[in-house]
Scaffold this motif. Structure first.
Motif, short mmCIF file in Angstrom:
data_model
loop_
_atom_site.label_atom_id
_atom_site.label_comp_id
_atom_site.label_asym_id
_atom_site.label_seq_id
_atom_site.Cartn_x
_atom_site.Cartn_y
_atom_site.Cartn_z
N LEU A 69 -7.89 -4.75 0.30
CA LEU A 69 -9.12 -5.56 1.20
C LEU A 69 -8.29 -6.46 1.79
O LEU A 69 -9.11 -7.33 2.40
CB LEU A 69 -9.64 -5.47 -0.61
CG LEU A 69 -10.77 -4.58 -0.80
CD1 LEU A 69 -11.00 -5.19 -2.85
CD2 LEU A 69 -11.55 -4.59 -0.52
N VAL B 149 -5.59 -0.91 -3.62
CA VAL B 149 -6.79 -1.88 -3.20
C VAL B 149 -6.46 -3.08 -2.90
O VAL B 149 -7.46 -3.16 -1.99
CB VAL B 149 -8.19 -1.43 -4.10
CG1 VAL B 149 -9.47 -2.60 -3.61
CG2 VAL B 149 -7.78 0.47 -4.56
N ILE C 60 -1.76 5.39 -7.33
CA ILE C 60 -2.83 4.97 -7.46
C ILE C 60 -3.61 5.09 -8.87
O ILE C 60 -4.55 4.24 -9.07
CB ILE C 60 -3.62 5.15 -6.11
CG1 ILE C 60 -5.28 4.34 -5.61
CG2 ILE C 60 -3.48 6.36 -6.06
CD1 ILE C 60 -5.55 4.74 -4.40
N PRO D 288 -4.83 1.24 -10.05
CA PRO D 288 -6.28 1.55 -8.52
C PRO D 288 -5.62 -0.33 -7.53
O PRO D 288 -5.20 -0.54 -6.28
CB PRO D 288 -6.78 1.40 -8.60
CG PRO D 288 -6.82 1.68 -10.01
CD PRO D 288 -6.28 1.72 -10.76
N TRP D 289 -5.47 -1.76 -8.67
CA TRP D 289 -5.19 -2.84 -7.63
C TRP D 289 -4.29 -2.51 -6.87
O TRP D 289 -4.22 -3.73 -6.11
CB TRP D 289 -5.24 -3.39 -8.66
CG TRP D 289 -6.67 -3.91 -9.06
CD1 TRP D 289 -7.52 -3.79 -10.76
CD2 TRP D 289 -8.19 -4.13 -8.15
NE1 TRP D 289 -8.10 -4.16 -10.88
CE2 TRP D 289 -9.05 -4.60 -9.82
CE3 TRP D 289 -8.15 -4.59 -7.23
CZ2 TRP D 289 -10.78 -4.78 -9.36
CZ3 TRP D 289 -9.45 -5.44 -6.96
CH2 TRP D 289 -10.57 -5.48 -7.84
N ILE E 112 0.53 -1.36 -0.06
CA ILE E 112 0.20 -0.24 -0.29
C ILE E 112 0.88 1.15 0.25
O ILE E 112 0.43 2.46 -0.63
CB ILE E 112 -1.32 -0.23 1.14
CG1 ILE E 112 -2.01 -0.99 1.12
CG2 ILE E 112 -2.05 1.18 1.35
CD1 ILE E 112 -2.99 -1.22 2.60
#
Length: 281
Positions: A254, A250, A242, A246-247, A235
């Protein structure tokens, strides 16, 4: 009697299914994290796309800041986090259980534990982590694990001691004292079995707290260091990109959230069953 037995059996089967259903997500996530390195399509340090490459055939979740496969790093990054959080949860729960049970039976120990716990709880968690991690030779994940144990034990002791306090004056404990049983027998054979639900719920909370503490330390770069595959570190490393992929941010976010929620849900589901077994005793 046969009809009643069949009804009881069906009721027990439905109860077992209701208990297993909330536990299933946690079990799947833990197994996936443990077996992740075997399932990863690429080595965690091998570039397969352009930096922050979008999702494609070679990288289902795209690439990170160095073009490494996000999915592969995600599968490699969970086992160490779960192992560290599990170590923290087991050690903290064990220490808190022993101290809490014995503190109820010994007023002097109880006062000492209470004062130490009250003092330790006042220390801001982030400051405590930074102090312990920087003082540990070499730092790293081991330092963060030790810091999480030190910072998590005082609160856990208070929880166990509060739950055990009414049991210290219960009739079965007084009967054991009258029989001449020692302190160890009273704590481990009389009080401890009646705290199963509390201990199981506490274990779930300590695991979730350890996941967040270790992840926060990784985000602050106090624990795992690059190029190690770690969800929190992913992260931090991929935050600047991002908007490009984005993955890369994200997916690990998650994973951390789902792990914490599913394990806590599983512990809360199993705790009432432990309470019923203690009541039967």
């Amino acid at each position: 009697m046969t009809a009643l037995a069949a009804l009881d059996q069906r009721t027990a089967g439905r109860s077992w299914q209701r208990a297993c259903l909330p536990v299933l997500p946690a079990t799947v996530l833990v197994l996936l994290a443990v077996l992740g390195p075997l399932l990863a399509p690429h080595p965690s340090d091998q570039p397969v796309t352009a930096p922050y490459g979008t999702a494609g055939t070679d990288a289902v979740l795209g690439g990170d800041q160095l073009g490494r496969d996000v999915l592969s790093r995600l599968l490699h990054g969970g086992s160490a986090l779960i192992a560290s959080a599990l170590t923290v949860a087991v050690v903290v729960t064990l220490l808190a259980t022993l101290l809490g049970c014995f503190a109820v039976l010994s007023p002097r120990l109880g006062r000492f534990v209470e004062r130490v716990a009250d003092t330790a709880i006042l220390l801001p968690p982030v400051l405590g982590i930074m102090l312990l991690a920087m003082a540990w030779p070499g730092g790293g994940r081991l330092a963060i694990t030790f810091a999480a144990i030190v910072l998590g034990t005082p609160y856990a002791v208070r929880v166990v001691a509060s739950a055990a306090a009414p049991l210290g004056t219960a009739g079965f404990v007084e009967a054991a004292i009258a029989r001449g049983e020692g302190t160890a027998h009273l704590a481990l054979r009389e009080i401890l079995p009646n705290l199963r639900a509390t201990i199981l719920a506490l274990f779930g909370l300590r695991f979730v707290d350890a996941v967040y503490v270790i992840s926060m330390a990784g985000f602050l770069q106090l624990g795992p260091q690059p190029p190690e595959a770690d969800w929190a570190l992913m992260i931090r490393e991929n935050g600047p990109g991002i908007l490009l992929n984005p993955w890369a941010v994200v997916a690990p976010g998650l994973a951390i959230g789902l792990l914490a929620i599913s394990v806590n849900l599983a512990a809360n589901t199993l705790a009432p069953a432990a309470a019923r077994r203690a009541a039967v005793r």
